[in-house]
Motif scaffolding. Structure first.
Motif, PDB file in Angstrom:
ATOM      1  N   GLY A 240      44.439  33.304  39.612  1.00 17.56           N
ATOM      2  CA  GLY A 240      44.612  34.541  40.376  1.00 17.56           C
ATOM      3  C   GLY A 240      44.280  34.360  41.840  1.00 17.56           C
ATOM      4  O   GLY A 240      44.967  34.901  42.723  1.00 17.56           O
TER       5      GLY A 240
ATOM      6  N   VAL B  26      47.007  34.838  44.923  1.00 22.00           N
ATOM      7  CA  VAL B  26      46.816  35.718  46.087  1.00 22.00           C
ATOM      8  C   VAL B  26      46.864  34.908  47.381  1.00 22.00           C
ATOM      9  O   VAL B  26      47.462  35.337  48.377  1.00 22.00           O
ATOM     10  CB  VAL B  26      45.476  36.476  45.978  1.00 22.00           C
TER      11      VAL B  26
ATOM     12  N   THR C 273      43.951  43.260  48.835  1.00 22.67           N
ATOM     13  CA  THR C 273      43.356  42.383  47.827  1.00 22.67           C
ATOM     14  C   THR C 273      42.116  43.005  47.203  1.00 22.67           C
ATOM     15  O   THR C 273      41.784  42.737  46.042  1.00 22.67           O
ATOM     16  CB  THR C 273      43.008  41.013  48.454  1.00 22.67           C
TER      17      THR C 273
ATOM     18  N   ILE D  70      43.202  44.930  44.048  1.00 25.70           N
ATOM     19  CA  ILE D  70      43.670  44.144  42.907  1.00 25.70           C
ATOM     20  C   ILE D  70      42.545  43.278  42.334  1.00 25.70           C
ATOM     21  O   ILE D  70      42.660  42.757  41.233  1.00 25.70           O
ATOM     22  CB  ILE D  70      44.875  43.250  43.285  1.00 25.70           C
ATOM     23  N   SER D  71      41.431  43.150  43.091  1.00 22.43           N
ATOM     24  CA  SER D  71      40.312  42.333  42.638  1.00 22.43           C
ATOM     25  C   SER D  71      39.351  43.104  41.742  1.00 22.43           C
ATOM     26  O   SER D  71      38.406  42.527  41.205  1.00 22.43           O
ATOM     27  CB  SER D  71      39.542  41.773  43.844  1.00 22.43           C
TER      28      SER D  71
ATOM     29  N   GLU E 100      40.891  41.893  36.393  1.00 28.08           N
ATOM     30  CA  GLU E 100      41.886  40.847  36.158  1.00 28.08           C
ATOM     31  C   GLU E 100      43.063  41.353  35.346  1.00 28.08           C
ATOM     32  O   GLU E 100      44.135  40.765  35.382  1.00 28.08           O
ATOM     33  CB  GLU E 100      41.242  39.670  35.416  1.00 28.08           C
TER      34      GLU E 100
ATOM     35  N   SER F 195      50.832  41.441  42.198  1.00 27.81           N
ATOM     36  CA  SER F 195      49.724  41.457  41.238  1.00 27.81           C
ATOM     37  C   SER F 195      49.992  42.439  40.104  1.00 27.81           C
ATOM     38  O   SER F 195      49.738  42.140  38.931  1.00 27.81           O
ATOM     39  CB  SER F 195      48.429  41.822  41.947  1.00 27.81           C
ATOM     40  N   GLU F 196      50.522  43.604  40.449  1.00 32.45           N
ATOM     41  CA  GLU F 196      50.848  44.598  39.413  1.00 32.45           C
ATOM     42  C   GLU F 196      51.894  44.056  38.451  1.00 32.45           C
ATOM     43  O   GLU F 196      51.806  44.246  37.233  1.00 32.45           O
ATOM     44  CB  GLU F 196      51.355  45.888  40.074  1.00 32.45           C
TER      45      GLU F 196
ATOM     46  N   LYS G 108      50.215  41.476  36.181  1.00 29.99           N
ATOM     47  CA  LYS G 108      49.365  42.104  35.166  1.00 29.99           C
ATOM     48  C   LYS G 108      50.196  42.755  34.077  1.00 29.99           C
ATOM     49  O   LYS G 108      49.838  42.737  32.903  1.00 29.99           O
ATOM     50  CB  LYS G 108      48.445  43.146  35.820  1.00 29.99           C
TER      51      LYS G 108
END
Length: 209
Positions: A87, A91, A136, A139-140, A143, A205-206, A209
């Protein structure tokens, strides 16, 4: 850890590939060699001012709702897992690509033809990477859980992000800060471009996930 390492990975990759790909990005300054995409003072600003408050605010964030339903972690598993490192690299790569593309689009030559000055290009890259860092943060928080889940439950986080954003606005527009950090004023379309590019890390990131 996830937030600070991901943000710093983005900075490291931006500086590294900015130097390695200097000719492609229009950063080659003739006989004077390579011009860095970000200045040392700007990197210090990102780490000491831009990242500090959000990192502290993440420390009081609520745990994932289903964390106690998960099985125990293996005894020998470290704090930094393989998934976390993936991850962080994910990023970092997106941050570096987005920041360098914005820089390239602002400067003459390179892959994307621009017409701005070096100070303008560096200010755009500086602002973009700060905004990447702020996206960030969200999204952090987890996980696996969406960044939009419980988005407004941590008022300290929002206060920290707003503070960092206001400080970035100050360093772009306040004359004595402009002189100290080698920045120039940006227009509203400039801010919109930086924001749209920086938000790519959230959408990527979405999707992951």
């Amino acid at each position: 850890l996830r937030y600070l390492l991901a943000s710093n990975m983005g900075e490291v990759m931006t500086m590294f590939f900015g130097v390695v790909l200097a000719d492609m990005l229009g950063l080659r300054a003739g006989s004077n060699g390579v011009v860095l995409p970000l200045l040392a003072t700007q990197l210090l600003w990102i780490n000491l001012v831009g990242d500090s408050a959000p990192a502290l605010a993440l420390g009081v964030d609520r745990a994932d709702p289903g964390v106690m339903l998960l099985p125990p972690r293996p005894r020998k598993e470290g704090v930094m897992t393989q998934r976390m490192w993936c991850g962080i690299l994910f990023v970092g790569v997106i941050t570096a690509i987005g920041t360098l593309l914005v820089l390239d689009a602002c400067l003459p030559g390179g892959m994307i033809e621009g017409s701005g000055s070096l100070l303008y290009g560096q200010t755009m890259a500086f602002t973009t990477i700060v905004l990447f860092s702020l996206f960030t943060v969200f999204i952090s928080r987890s996980e696996s859980r969406s960044a939009f889940g419980g988005l407004f439950t941590n008022r300290w986080l929002w206060s920290a992000v707003l503070l960092s954003l206001l400080l970035q606005v100050a360093v772009v527009y306040v004359p004595f800060l402009q002189e100290g950090f080698s920045t120039v004023s940006l227009s509203l379309p400039d801010w919109l471009l930086c924001t749209v590019v920086a938000s790519s890390v959230l959408w990527a990131s979405e999707a992951a996930k």
